[in-house]
Motif scaffolding. Structure first.
Motif, PDB file in Angstrom:
ATOM      1  N   TYR A  71      23.589  85.238  -3.803  1.00 56.53           N
ATOM      2  CA  TYR A  71      24.110  84.153  -2.976  1.00 56.53           C
ATOM      3  C   TYR A  71      22.972  83.412  -2.276  1.00 56.53           C
ATOM      4  CZ  TYR A  71      28.592  86.478  -3.706  1.00 56.53           C
ATOM      5  OH  TYR A  71      29.709  87.050  -4.284  1.00 56.53           O
ATOM      6  N   GLY A  72      21.933  83.127  -3.033  1.00 52.54           N
ATOM      7  CA  GLY A  72      20.802  82.413  -2.460  1.00 52.54           C
ATOM      8  C   GLY A  72      20.120  83.250  -1.391  1.00 52.54           C
ATOM      9  N   GLU A  73      19.930  82.652  -0.240  1.00 51.76           N
ATOM     10  CA  GLU A  73      19.249  83.332   0.866  1.00 51.76           C
ATOM     11  C   GLU A  73      20.199  84.204   1.688  1.00 51.76           C
ATOM     12  OE1 GLU A  73      17.352  79.565  -0.374  1.00 51.76           O
ATOM     13  OE2 GLU A  73      19.360  80.106   0.300  1.00 51.76           O
ATOM     14  N   PHE A  74      21.450  84.260   1.292  1.00 51.40           N
ATOM     15  CA  PHE A  74      22.455  84.987   2.073  1.00 51.40           C
ATOM     16  C   PHE A  74      22.630  86.415   1.558  1.00 51.40           C
ATOM     17  CE2 PHE A  74      27.102  85.990   2.527  1.00 51.40           C
ATOM     18  CZ  PHE A  74      27.043  86.312   3.875  1.00 51.40           C
ATOM     19  N   ASP A  75      22.579  87.370   2.482  1.00 51.30           N
ATOM     20  CA  ASP A  75      22.844  88.773   2.160  1.00 51.30           C
ATOM     21  C   ASP A  75      24.302  89.066   2.508  1.00 51.30           C
ATOM     22  OD1 ASP A  75      23.053  91.482   1.897  1.00 51.30           O
ATOM     23  OD2 ASP A  75      21.416  91.990   3.275  1.00 51.30           O
ATOM     24  N   PRO A  76      25.145  89.337   1.487  1.00 52.98           N
ATOM     25  CA  PRO A  76      26.571  89.506   1.758  1.00 52.98           C
ATOM     26  C   PRO A  76      26.948  90.873   2.322  1.00 52.98           C
ATOM     27  CG  PRO A  76      26.150  89.795  -0.574  1.00 52.98           C
ATOM     28  CD  PRO A  76      24.832  89.429   0.048  1.00 52.98           C
ATOM     29  N   THR A  77      25.972  91.751   2.539  1.00 52.43           N
ATOM     30  CA  THR A  77      26.269  93.106   3.012  1.00 52.43           C
ATOM     31  C   THR A  77      27.144  93.133   4.269  1.00 52.43           C
ATOM     32  OG1 THR A  77      24.166  93.860   2.069  1.00 52.43           O
ATOM     33  CG2 THR A  77      25.242  95.318   3.658  1.00 52.43           C
ATOM     34  N   PRO A  78      26.946  92.242   5.266  1.00 54.11           N
ATOM     35  CA  PRO A  78      27.773  92.316   6.482  1.00 54.11           C
ATOM     36  C   PRO A  78      29.221  91.856   6.284  1.00 54.11           C
ATOM     37  CG  PRO A  78      25.699  91.150   6.898  1.00 54.11           C
ATOM     38  CD  PRO A  78      25.856  91.261   5.427  1.00 54.11           C
ATOM     39  N   LEU A  79      29.546  91.288   5.150  1.00 55.05           N
ATOM     40  CA  LEU A  79      30.892  90.755   4.958  1.00 55.05           C
ATOM     41  C   LEU A  79      31.937  91.863   4.972  1.00 55.05           C
ATOM     42  CD1 LEU A  79      30.299  88.102   2.133  1.00 55.05           C
ATOM     43  CD2 LEU A  79      30.645  87.688   4.577  1.00 55.05           C
ATOM     44  N   HIS A 132      28.713  84.620  -8.236  1.00 55.57           N
ATOM     45  CA  HIS A 132      27.327  84.460  -7.804  1.00 55.57           C
ATOM     46  C   HIS A 132      27.042  82.984  -7.582  1.00 55.57           C
ATOM     47  CE1 HIS A 132      25.839  82.779 -11.649  1.00 55.57           C
ATOM     48  NE2 HIS A 132      26.698  83.608 -12.217  1.00 55.57           N
ATOM     49  N   ALA A 133      26.027  82.714  -6.799  1.00 60.89           N
ATOM     50  CA  ALA A 133      25.575  81.336  -6.606  1.00 60.89           C
ATOM     51  C   ALA A 133      24.626  80.966  -7.741  1.00 60.89           C
ATOM     52  CB  ALA A 133      24.872  81.192  -5.261  1.00 60.89           C
ATOM     53  N   SER A 134      24.533  79.688  -8.016  1.00 59.73           N
ATOM     54  CA  SER A 134      23.622  79.225  -9.057  1.00 59.73           C
ATOM     55  C   SER A 134      22.182  79.349  -8.577  1.00 59.73           C
ATOM     56  CB  SER A 134      23.927  77.769  -9.424  1.00 59.73           C
ATOM     57  OG  SER A 134      23.743  76.940  -8.287  1.00 59.73           O
ATOM     58  N   SER A 135      21.281  79.572  -9.510  1.00 60.25           N
ATOM     59  CA  SER A 135      19.864  79.651  -9.158  1.00 60.25           C
ATOM     60  C   SER A 135      19.284  78.272  -8.888  1.00 60.25           C
ATOM     61  CB  SER A 135      19.079  80.351 -10.270  1.00 60.25           C
ATOM     62  OG  SER A 135      19.256  79.663 -11.496  1.00 60.25           O
ATOM     63  N   CYS A 136      19.924  77.237  -9.423  1.00 59.55           N
ATOM     64  CA  CYS A 136      19.471  75.862  -9.180  1.00 59.55           C
ATOM     65  C   CYS A 136      20.295  75.243  -8.053  1.00 59.55           C
ATOM     66  CB  CYS A 136      19.593  75.032 -10.451  1.00 59.55           C
ATOM     67  SG  CYS A 136      21.222  75.084 -11.220  1.00 59.55           S
ATOM     68  N   LEU A 137      19.809  74.128  -7.533  1.00 63.35           N
ATOM     69  CA  LEU A 137      20.468  73.453  -6.414  1.00 63.35           C
ATOM     70  C   LEU A 137      21.342  72.312  -6.919  1.00 63.35           C
ATOM     71  CD1 LEU A 137      17.420  73.239  -3.956  1.00 63.35           C
ATOM     72  CD2 LEU A 137      19.058  75.117  -4.260  1.00 63.35           C
ATOM     73  N   THR A 138      22.311  71.923  -6.119  1.00 62.28           N
ATOM     74  CA  THR A 138      23.183  70.808  -6.510  1.00 62.28           C
ATOM     75  C   THR A 138      22.400  69.514  -6.628  1.00 62.28           C
ATOM     76  OG1 THR A 138      23.747  70.407  -4.179  1.00 62.28           O
ATOM     77  CG2 THR A 138      25.205  71.856  -5.436  1.00 62.28           C
ATOM     78  N   SER A 139      21.265  69.434  -5.967  1.00 57.67           N
ATOM     79  CA  SER A 139      20.438  68.226  -6.035  1.00 57.67           C
ATOM     80  C   SER A 139      19.654  68.124  -7.334  1.00 57.67           C
ATOM     81  CB  SER A 139      19.456  68.201  -4.853  1.00 57.67           C
ATOM     82  OG  SER A 139      18.659  69.375  -4.835  1.00 57.67           O
ATOM     83  N   ASP A 140      19.654  69.191  -8.127  1.00 56.52           N
ATOM     84  CA  ASP A 140      18.926  69.206  -9.390  1.00 56.52           C
ATOM     85  C   ASP A 140      19.829  68.652 -10.496  1.00 56.52           C
ATOM     86  OD1 ASP A 140      17.499  69.688 -11.673  1.00 56.52           O
ATOM     87  OD2 ASP A 140      17.358  71.858 -11.412  1.00 56.52           O
ATOM     88  N   PRO A 141      19.489  67.486 -11.072  1.00 57.62           N
ATOM     89  CA  PRO A 141      20.352  66.904 -12.110  1.00 57.62           C
ATOM     90  C   PRO A 141      20.433  67.746 -13.374  1.00 57.62           C
ATOM     91  CG  PRO A 141      18.271  65.714 -11.980  1.00 57.62           C
ATOM     92  CD  PRO A 141      18.302  66.659 -10.811  1.00 57.62           C
ATOM     93  N   ASP A 142      19.496  68.666 -13.564  1.00 55.97           N
ATOM     94  CA  ASP A 142      19.499  69.523 -14.747  1.00 55.97           C
ATOM     95  C   ASP A 142      20.214  70.842 -14.519  1.00 55.97           C
ATOM     96  OD1 ASP A 142      18.006  67.668 -16.239  1.00 55.97           O
ATOM     97  OD2 ASP A 142      16.134  68.417 -15.370  1.00 55.97           O
ATOM     98  N   CYS A 143      20.786  71.020 -13.335  1.00 60.28           N
ATOM     99  CA  CYS A 143      21.515  72.256 -13.053  1.00 60.28           C
ATOM    100  C   CYS A 143      22.698  72.356 -14.014  1.00 60.28           C
ATOM    101  CB  CYS A 143      22.004  72.268 -11.610  1.00 60.28           C
ATOM    102  SG  CYS A 143      22.662  73.863 -11.069  1.00 60.28           S
TER     103      CYS A 143
END
Length: 354
Positions: A71-79, A132-143
């Motif tokens: 999930y990118g920079e987010f650690d879901p452990t506390p959820l 899971h979150a994508s490894s690329c960003l929404t700002s990346d046109p090639d995502c």
């Protein structure tokens, strides 16, 4: 000087008939050889396609599992775990948030209609949900996900009291369908709520892999397909994507980390019922303890092979009770091959490792 003319002679009828018979024999031999070579070439092409589709199916699911729980920079452990088993078909944002702790969620030997967004499911095969979150960003046109869109996810890096400093895991991230839902910030934020540089936004992949009875309606070609939540201008819905033809069966075993050290202590095809588990909290806890998986795929030719009968049975891992999961011989004219892979779920395993 006069020379007598020699009498010219042609072929006799017998000679012509002998030559014709020899020619026909040669032609028949060449035709037989051509047909045999064509059939052999056709079988080779069928086998190559089968192997390619089988390997692709295993590789696709394996790659998806390697990204599970990212999930990118987010650690879901506390959820906090949800109160009930999440419905992976739901497109309600609140349900998507509740399901985040379950980065994998499986259905052992699925029944017809078990999930309302998964049509034409092949009874007795497994289904698996990966988040899971994508490894690329929404700002990346090639995502890659850009083509269909997906729910949006944003991990907070801001330590003020409205985000990471609030003490509530609900403030540690943002999940929604529109850019207006993305309200988390980078580390340069101030104590004032809503200030600072917006955090990066990723797509949230929610994929359900399953085996369908048909590629196209009524064609009888078993096919690996994927149901995925897509985002069309802020409206979430479920789309079905065909992936690989001829995939007849999918079975999975999940490695459960019972000692919380990042390594699988046992494998089960049904973690929800592992170790006598029956209640919902126990079942969901087992799913969050999955750190690896064994992927078993049975692929068959799309077309039948003349003169061939598949009388073999295939073992695709183990059942939930530990007995071999034997797929009985089909006794039809399709050639088959089994494929296997063991995959470590790097993100959840890494978070549990000492």
């Amino acid at each position: 000087m006069f020379r007598p003319m020699h009498r010219q002679r042609g072929f006799t009828l017998v000679e012509i008939m002998v030559a014709a018979v020899i020619g026909l024999m040669v032609l028949a031999a060449m035709t037989t050889m051509f047909v045999s070579n064509s059939q052999s070439q056709s079988e080779v092409e069928k086998s190559n396609r089968q192997i390619e589709n089988g390997r692709y199916a295993v590789q696709l699911i394996s790659d998806e599992l390697r990204n599970a729980g990212y999930y990118g920079e987010f650690d879901p452990t506390p959820l906090t775990l949800p109160a009930a088993v999440p419905d992976p078909c739901s497109v309600v944002v609140a349900d998507l948030k509740a399901a985040l702790p379950l980065y994998v969620q499986g259905y052992d030997n699925a029944a017809a209609g078990q999930l309302n967004c998964v049509p034409d499911v092949r009874v007795g095969t497994d289904m698996i949900v990966v988040r899971h979150a994508s490894s690329c960003l929404t700002s990346d046109p090639d995502c890659e996900i850009n083509s269909a869109g997906a729910p949006l996810f944003q991990a907070a890096l801001c330590g003020n009291l409205s985000e990471l400093g609030s003490g509530s895991s609900a403030d540690f991230y943002a999940l929604g369908a529109t850019a207006a839902d993305m309200t988390r910030h980078q580390r340069d934020c101030t104590a004032t709520a809503g200030s600072g540089t917006p955090a990066v936004v990723r797509y949230l992949a929610i994929h359900i892999y399953f085996i369908a009875n048909n590629d196209n309606a009524g064609d009888g070609i078993p096919t690996l397909k994927r149901a995925e939540i897509v985002n069309n201008g802020g409206t979430l819905s479920v789309a079905i994507v065909p992936l690989a033809e001829g995939i007849e069966n999918l079975q999975l075993e999940y490695g459960i980390d019972a000692n919380n050290n990042g390594a699988a202590d046992a494998y089960s095809s049904d973690p929800a019922g592992y170790n006598g588990c029956a209640a919902i909290p126990c079942a969901l806890t087992n799913w969050t303890s999955v750190v690896s998986a064994k992927v078993h795929v049975l692929a068959r030719n799309i077309e039948q092979s003349s003169g061939y009968t598949d009388s073999k049975s295939y073992v695709l891992g183990d059942n939930a009770d530990g007995t071999p999961n034997v797929i009985a011989a089909a006794n039809d004219h399709y050639k088959r091959h089994a494929f296997d892979a063991t995959v470590v779920l790097s993100n959840p395993a890494g978070r549990k490792a000492p």
